[in-house]
Design a protein around this motif. Structure first.
Motif, PDB file in Angstrom:
ATOM      1  N   PRO A 127       0.835  -1.204   0.000  1.00  0.00           N
ATOM      2  CA  PRO A 127       0.000   0.000   0.000  1.00  0.00           C
ATOM      3  C   PRO A 127       0.874   1.259   0.000  1.00  0.00           C
ATOM      4  CG  PRO A 127      -0.708  -1.542   1.702  1.00  0.00           C
ATOM      5  CD  PRO A 127       0.586  -2.056   1.146  1.00  0.00           C
ATOM      6  N   LEU A 128       0.413   2.258  -0.732  1.00  0.00           N
ATOM      7  CA  LEU A 128       1.131   3.520  -0.838  1.00  0.00           C
ATOM      8  C   LEU A 128       0.272   4.646  -0.276  1.00  0.00           C
ATOM      9  CD1 LEU A 128       2.405   3.181  -4.511  1.00  0.00           C
ATOM     10  CD2 LEU A 128       3.711   2.766  -2.414  1.00  0.00           C
ATOM     11  N   THR A 129       0.938   5.635   0.281  1.00  0.00           N
ATOM     12  CA  THR A 129       0.276   6.834   0.780  1.00  0.00           C
ATOM     13  C   THR A 129       0.979   8.037   0.191  1.00  0.00           C
ATOM     14  OG1 THR A 129      -0.247   5.735   2.872  1.00  0.00           O
ATOM     15  CG2 THR A 129      -0.372   8.142   2.846  1.00  0.00           C
ATOM     16  N   LEU A 130       0.188   8.954  -0.371  1.00  0.00           N
ATOM     17  CA  LEU A 130       0.732  10.197  -0.903  1.00  0.00           C
ATOM     18  C   LEU A 130       0.334  11.328   0.027  1.00  0.00           C
ATOM     19  CD1 LEU A 130       2.265  11.630  -3.220  1.00  0.00           C
ATOM     20  CD2 LEU A 130       0.015  12.040  -4.266  1.00  0.00           C
ATOM     21  N   GLN A 150       0.999  16.897 -10.085  1.00  0.00           N
ATOM     22  CA  GLN A 150       1.990  16.275 -10.961  1.00  0.00           C
ATOM     23  C   GLN A 150       2.395  14.900 -10.431  1.00  0.00           C
ATOM     24  OE1 GLN A 150       5.278  18.948 -11.665  1.00  0.00           O
ATOM     25  NE2 GLN A 150       3.932  20.598 -12.311  1.00  0.00           N
ATOM     26  N   ALA A 151       2.526  14.781  -9.115  1.00  0.00           N
ATOM     27  CA  ALA A 151       2.881  13.488  -8.517  1.00  0.00           C
ATOM     28  C   ALA A 151       1.791  12.457  -8.783  1.00  0.00           C
ATOM     29  CB  ALA A 151       3.116  13.644  -7.016  1.00  0.00           C
ATOM     30  N   VAL A 152       0.527  12.869  -8.695  1.00  0.00           N
ATOM     31  CA  VAL A 152      -0.586  11.966  -8.993  1.00  0.00           C
ATOM     32  C   VAL A 152      -0.503  11.501 -10.452  1.00  0.00           C
ATOM     33  CG1 VAL A 152      -3.102  11.817  -9.222  1.00  0.00           C
ATOM     34  CG2 VAL A 152      -2.094  12.862  -7.180  1.00  0.00           C
ATOM     35  N   GLN A 195       0.778   7.404 -14.592  1.00  0.00           N
ATOM     36  CA  GLN A 195       1.585   7.029 -15.754  1.00  0.00           C
ATOM     37  C   GLN A 195       2.401   5.763 -15.483  1.00  0.00           C
ATOM     38  OE1 GLN A 195       3.932  10.528 -16.319  1.00  0.00           O
ATOM     39  NE2 GLN A 195       2.318  11.643 -17.397  1.00  0.00           N
ATOM     40  N   THR A 196       2.855   5.634 -14.261  1.00  0.00           N
ATOM     41  CA  THR A 196       3.693   4.510 -13.873  1.00  0.00           C
ATOM     42  C   THR A 196       2.852   3.275 -13.548  1.00  0.00           C
ATOM     43  OG1 THR A 196       5.224   6.123 -12.954  1.00  0.00           O
ATOM     44  CG2 THR A 196       5.604   3.852 -12.326  1.00  0.00           C
ATOM     45  N   ARG A 197       1.547   3.481 -13.450  1.00  0.00           N
ATOM     46  CA  ARG A 197       0.628   2.408 -13.050  1.00  0.00           C
ATOM     47  C   ARG A 197       1.043   1.814 -11.718  1.00  0.00           C
ATOM     48  NH1 ARG A 197       0.470   0.498 -19.089  1.00  0.00           N
ATOM     49  NH2 ARG A 197      -1.253   1.793 -19.795  1.00  0.00           N
ATOM     50  N   ALA A 198       1.270   2.706 -10.767  1.00  0.00           N
ATOM     51  CA  ALA A 198       1.729   2.309  -9.445  1.00  0.00           C
ATOM     52  C   ALA A 198       0.628   1.666  -8.617  1.00  0.00           C
ATOM     53  CB  ALA A 198       2.286   3.530  -8.702  1.00  0.00           C
ATOM     54  N   GLY A 199      -0.594   1.694  -9.102  1.00  0.00           N
ATOM     55  CA  GLY A 199      -1.697   1.097  -8.361  1.00  0.00           C
ATOM     56  C   GLY A 199      -2.398   2.125  -7.497  1.00  0.00           C
ATOM     57  N   GLN A 200      -3.303   1.632  -6.700  1.00  0.00           N
ATOM     58  CA  GLN A 200      -4.058   2.530  -5.843  1.00  0.00           C
ATOM     59  C   GLN A 200      -3.178   3.046  -4.712  1.00  0.00           C
ATOM     60  OE1 GLN A 200      -7.476   0.129  -4.753  1.00  0.00           O
ATOM     61  NE2 GLN A 200      -8.701   1.281  -6.238  1.00  0.00           N
ATOM     62  N   PHE A 201      -3.535   4.227  -4.258  1.00  0.00           N
ATOM     63  CA  PHE A 201      -2.807   4.826  -3.140  1.00  0.00           C
ATOM     64  C   PHE A 201      -3.796   5.646  -2.330  1.00  0.00           C
ATOM     65  CE2 PHE A 201      -2.604   7.660  -6.720  1.00  0.00           C
ATOM     66  CZ  PHE A 201      -2.881   8.897  -6.184  1.00  0.00           C
ATOM     67  N   ARG A 229       4.873   7.402   0.532  1.00  0.00           N
ATOM     68  CA  ARG A 229       5.369   6.476   1.560  1.00  0.00           C
ATOM     69  C   ARG A 229       4.768   5.102   1.318  1.00  0.00           C
ATOM     70  NH1 ARG A 229       4.209   7.908   7.613  1.00  0.00           N
ATOM     71  NH2 ARG A 229       2.200   7.014   7.098  1.00  0.00           N
ATOM     72  N   ASP A 230       5.589   4.070   1.511  1.00  0.00           N
ATOM     73  CA  ASP A 230       5.068   2.711   1.383  1.00  0.00           C
ATOM     74  C   ASP A 230       4.778   2.135   2.763  1.00  0.00           C
ATOM     75  OD1 ASP A 230       7.498   1.756   2.425  1.00  0.00           O
ATOM     76  OD2 ASP A 230       8.205   0.947   0.522  1.00  0.00           O
ATOM     77  N   ALA A 231       4.263   0.924   2.798  1.00  0.00           N
ATOM     78  CA  ALA A 231       3.852   0.294   4.058  1.00  0.00           C
ATOM     79  C   ALA A 231       5.032   0.022   4.986  1.00  0.00           C
ATOM     80  CB  ALA A 231       3.103  -1.003   3.772  1.00  0.00           C
TER      81      ALA A 231
END
Length: 82
Positions: free
Chosen positions: A7-10, A21-23, A28-34, A57-59
Motif C-alpha cells: 500500500p502507498l500513501t501520498l 503532478q505526482a498523482v 503514468q507509472t501504473r503504481a496502483g491505488q494509493f 510512503r510505502d507500508a
C-alpha cells in the motif's frame, strides 16, 4: 514492476500543483491505488511534511520525496531490498 505491491500513501496539500503532478506520475507509472493524506490543518503532519509535499510512503515506511519521475518511481517501487 513487482506483481504484489505494498500500500502507498501520498502526503499532499490542497491546491498543490506539484501534488497534482505526482498523482499524474503515479498514474503514468501504473503504481496502483494509493491513499491520499492531506496535511493541511494537521499540525503534526504539517510539521513532518508541510515543506516536503508531495511525499510518497510505502507500508514499510520508506519515503520518496518530490521531485520524482516515472523511472525514479519504478526504481523505488522495485527496490525491495532497501
Amino acid at each position: 514492476m513487482r506483481a504484489c505491491r505494498m500500500p502507498l500513501t501520498l502526503f499532499q496539500r490542497d491546491a498543490c500543483h506539484l501534488c497534482d503532478q505526482a498523482v499524474e506520475v503515479l498514474a503514468q507509472t501504473r503504481a496502483g491505488q494509493f491513499d491520499s493524506v492531506f496535511v493541511d490543518g494537521d499540525a503534526t503532519l504539517e510539521a513532518a511534511y508541510g515543506e516536503r509535499v508531495p511525499v510518497l510512503r510505502d507500508a514499510r515506511g520508506r519515503e520518496l520525496d518530490w521531485p520524482f519521475d516515472s523511472a525514479a518511481l519504478r526504481a523505488w517501487l522495485d527496490d525491495v531490498g532497501n
